[in-house]
Design an enzyme around this catalytic site. Structure first.
Site, short mmCIF file in Angstrom:
data_model
loop_
_atom_site.label_atom_id
_atom_site.label_comp_id
_atom_site.label_asym_id
_atom_site.label_seq_id
_atom_site.Cartn_x
_atom_site.Cartn_y
_atom_site.Cartn_z
N ARG A 80 0.84 -1.18 0.00
CA ARG A 80 0.00 0.00 0.00
C ARG A 80 0.89 1.25 0.00
O ARG A 80 1.54 1.54 1.00
CB ARG A 80 -0.92 0.00 1.21
N HIS A 112 -10.23 1.15 1.93
CA HIS A 112 -10.47 1.08 0.49
C HIS A 112 -11.96 0.96 0.20
O HIS A 112 -12.68 0.22 0.88
CB HIS A 112 -9.78 -0.14 -0.12
N ASN A 133 -10.09 6.96 -3.59
CA ASN A 133 -10.72 5.66 -3.36
C ASN A 133 -10.67 5.25 -1.89
O ASN A 133 -11.06 4.14 -1.54
CB ASN A 133 -10.03 4.59 -4.23
N ASN A 142 -13.34 -1.93 9.29
CA ASN A 142 -12.51 -2.19 8.13
C ASN A 142 -11.83 -3.56 8.21
O ASN A 142 -11.69 -4.25 7.20
CB ASN A 142 -11.45 -1.09 8.01
N GLU A 150 -15.89 -8.44 1.63
CA GLU A 150 -15.00 -8.37 0.47
C GLU A 150 -14.44 -9.75 0.14
O GLU A 150 -14.28 -10.11 -1.04
CB GLU A 150 -13.87 -7.38 0.73
#
Length: 261
Positions: A80, A112, A133, A142, A150
């Site tokens: 990242r 993200h 983003n 998260n 996700e």
């Protein structure tokens, strides 16, 4: 509305009308049945190879991000390297150092919207780390239920039998005023989201929708965050699938690991 578009294999059509953002009909392969409508006329539309987003000049975050997950887009998460979006003006987006004290002071992650792992199979994965983003997302959300959902997207897209192509729309909610990031003096004014929404759909007419409060506990199950598409639209003031005449969906819940409601 300013529109910034990277072509490189992307088919798009933009027909501009009057000043309002809703006067533009936008087609990208990231948006199933059209991209959301209802954003402010001052928003900037950014179209990249792996996502399309509508960046809000006032909040400094995207009102919505659209991306497509397939077997070929999924890959191992890369490093990242946070960067300001070079396609936005300095006063339209945050800078990497604006987040420096957030983890300690507010238990905030750089969250993200279009996820890195779902798009690391492409040559453009680093674009997920652009701050257009990214939003300030509580670590408990998260790193747990948001991340688990996700993972289900990736599992569906890469399963050995009948892999899915998923069209995902996601963005923030601003239903309460939360403490801003402890940013350097002179940094851009911004607004921390009070929650997040996500809509996942397939071309064959299945769909599931979710809303996560910013304070979602680490122990929470993402399946408990399911809501109707109508609730998402009411709370975001967006039309999610503007080119869809018949808004009848079958449920995608079971495929995402959730029992029937």
């Amino acid at each position: 509305m300013r529109t910034t578009i990277m072509m490189l294999g992307l088919t798009w059509l933009l027909t501009a009308g009057a000043a309002a953002a809703d006067d533009a009909e936008i087609h990208t392969f990231h948006c199933l049945h059209g991209c959301p409508m209802g954003t402010p006329a001052t928003n900037d539309l950014v179209v990249r190879e792996i996502y399309t987003l509508s960046s809000n000049d006032r909040t400094k975050f995207a009102d919505w991000v659209a991306y497509r997950v397939t077997a070929s887009t999924v890959g191992a998460s890369e490093s990242r390297r946070w960067r300001a979006d070079p396609w936005l003006a300095d006063d339209e987006t945050l800078e990497p150092n604006d987040y420096d004290d957030a983890p300690r002071a507010l238990s905030i992650d750089r969250g993200h919207q279009a996820p890195l792992a779902a798009l690391s199979g492409t040559p453009y994965a680093e674009d997920t780390n652009l701050l257009s983003n990214i939003t300030p997302q509580r670590a408990a959300l998260n790193q747990a239920s948001w991340q688990h959902l996700e993972a289900q997207e990736r599992n569906l897209a890469t399963r050995a039998t009948d892999p899915e192509v998923l069209y995902v729309l996601t963005g923030p909610l601003y239903e309460r005023v939360l403490q801003p990031l402890p940013m350097p003096r002179g940094a851009e004014r911004h607004r921390v989201p009070s929650g997040y929404w996500k809509v996942i759909a397939t071309e064959d007419g299945r769909m599931s929708a979710f809303i996560f409060p910013q304070e979602t506990l680490r122990s929470a199950n993402y399946c408990d965050m399911r809501v109707s598409l109508e609730e998402v639209e009411l709370r975001t003031n967006l039309t999610i699938f503007p080119r869809l005449a018949e808004r009848t969906f079958a449920s995608l819940d079971l495929a995402l690991g959730c029992p029937p409601l």
